[in-house]
Design a protein around this motif. Structure first.
Motif: not given
Length: 304
Positions: A52, A109, A133, A135, A140
């Motif tokens: 993330a 990502h 979700r 990444w 998060p």
């Protein structure tokens, strides 16, 4: 059109590896033996390793570095959750009639996968890359097979609606790399019998998570994988997609053995193509001979 390509070049590292699979198996064994109730969450975190971004400001800084990259926000899952879709144009300011829906693998990502879009862009294809979700700048969460498929479907529907608003016909290539190949296969199966896509392209693809675990660390790895709910079993779905199907694989792939990709190819419906390069898991786009670029030109020509 040739059925396969065999090219010689230097071996480059594979940035998309599932590092430390043996260590994951060993720790999972301890968790099982200790009766740990959070094994499923732990396993999903270790399998998918989502990366993330740290903040919205970081996301905006990245977007500012590439004027040819736009972002589309797609609601998914309720409670205000969303996925971000990167959109890259082959010719900025001009929408291409053939576009790639790019489903990435574990760990990296979408922004970190932009380098793999270069041959697609050179072939005149626009590319859309959703981040599931967990990444990038998407909401998060610890991802699951269910959430990843839901995110891909939400992004797909949003892109179809946007194309309709353009008022011009668009043809789509569904492309999946590594874990994303399983997401691509399930999406293609869902769209079977419709004119929704013109080619399914699977790169560094595998048959199922348990097969990858067994290839990496043996029978014990398969059994531990089966304790969780994550399967990504493309081998159970590949016969139910609409062709043409392209499978691209590196003969030096030490993450997903070539044999698993070949087994998936054998189970796919015809017409289909199998192409190999003496490269690794995530570096086929670095092929110096031009054959990988040529493959994308052939895919684009078939769709046009």
């Amino acid at each position: 059109m040739n059925d396969s390509s065999t090219l010689e070049t230097s071996h480059l590292p594979s940035p998309g590896r599932w590092h430390g699979l043996a260590a994951v198996v060993a720790i999972a064994a301890l968790l099982v033996l200790s009766g740990c109730a959070s094994l499923d969450d732990w396993q999903r975190q270790k399998i998918y390793r989502p990366t993330a971004l740290q903040s919205a400001a970081e996301w905006q800084r990245l977007l500012a570095t590439r004027g040819d990259v736009q972002a589309l926000t797609v609601p998914v899952g309720g409670d205000g959750e969303q996925v971000q879709v990167l959109q890259v144009a082959a010719q900025p300011g001009q929408a291409a009639p053939v576009r790639v829906f790019y489903l990435h693998g574990t760990y990296r990502h979408a922004w970190q996968n932009l380098n793999k879009t270069t041959p697609m862009l050179r072939a005149g294809l626009d590319v859309s890359l959703p981040d599931y979700r967990g990444w990038g700048a998407s909401s998060p969460r610890v991802p699951s097979e269910h959430s990843i498929h839901a995110d891909a479907w939400a992004a797909w529907q949003a892109l179809q609606a946007a194309a309709l608003r353009e008022g011009r016909p668009v043809r789509w290539v569904i492309y999946g790399h590594s874990m994303g190949s399983a997401v691509a296969v399930q999406l293609a199966q869902r769209l079977r019998g419709t004119p929704a896509y013109c080619a399914l392209v699977l790169e560094s693809a595998f048959t199922s998570f348990p097969d990858v675990a067994e290839a990496g660390v043996g029978w014990f790895g398969r059994q531990l994988t089966l304790l969780g709910g994550e399967r990504m079993a493309s081998i159970d779905r590949i016969a139910e997609v609409s062709p043409p199907v392209w499978l691209l694989h590196g003969s030096r792939d030490d993450t997903v053995p070539l044999a698993l990709g070949r087994r998936l190819y054998e189970a796919a419906p015809s017409p289909k193509q199998w192409r190999t390069w003496p490269l690794g898991h995530s570096d086929l786009q670095t092929d110096p001979t031009g054959a990988y670029d040529q493959t994308w030109r052939e895919i684009a020509a078939g769709c046009r």
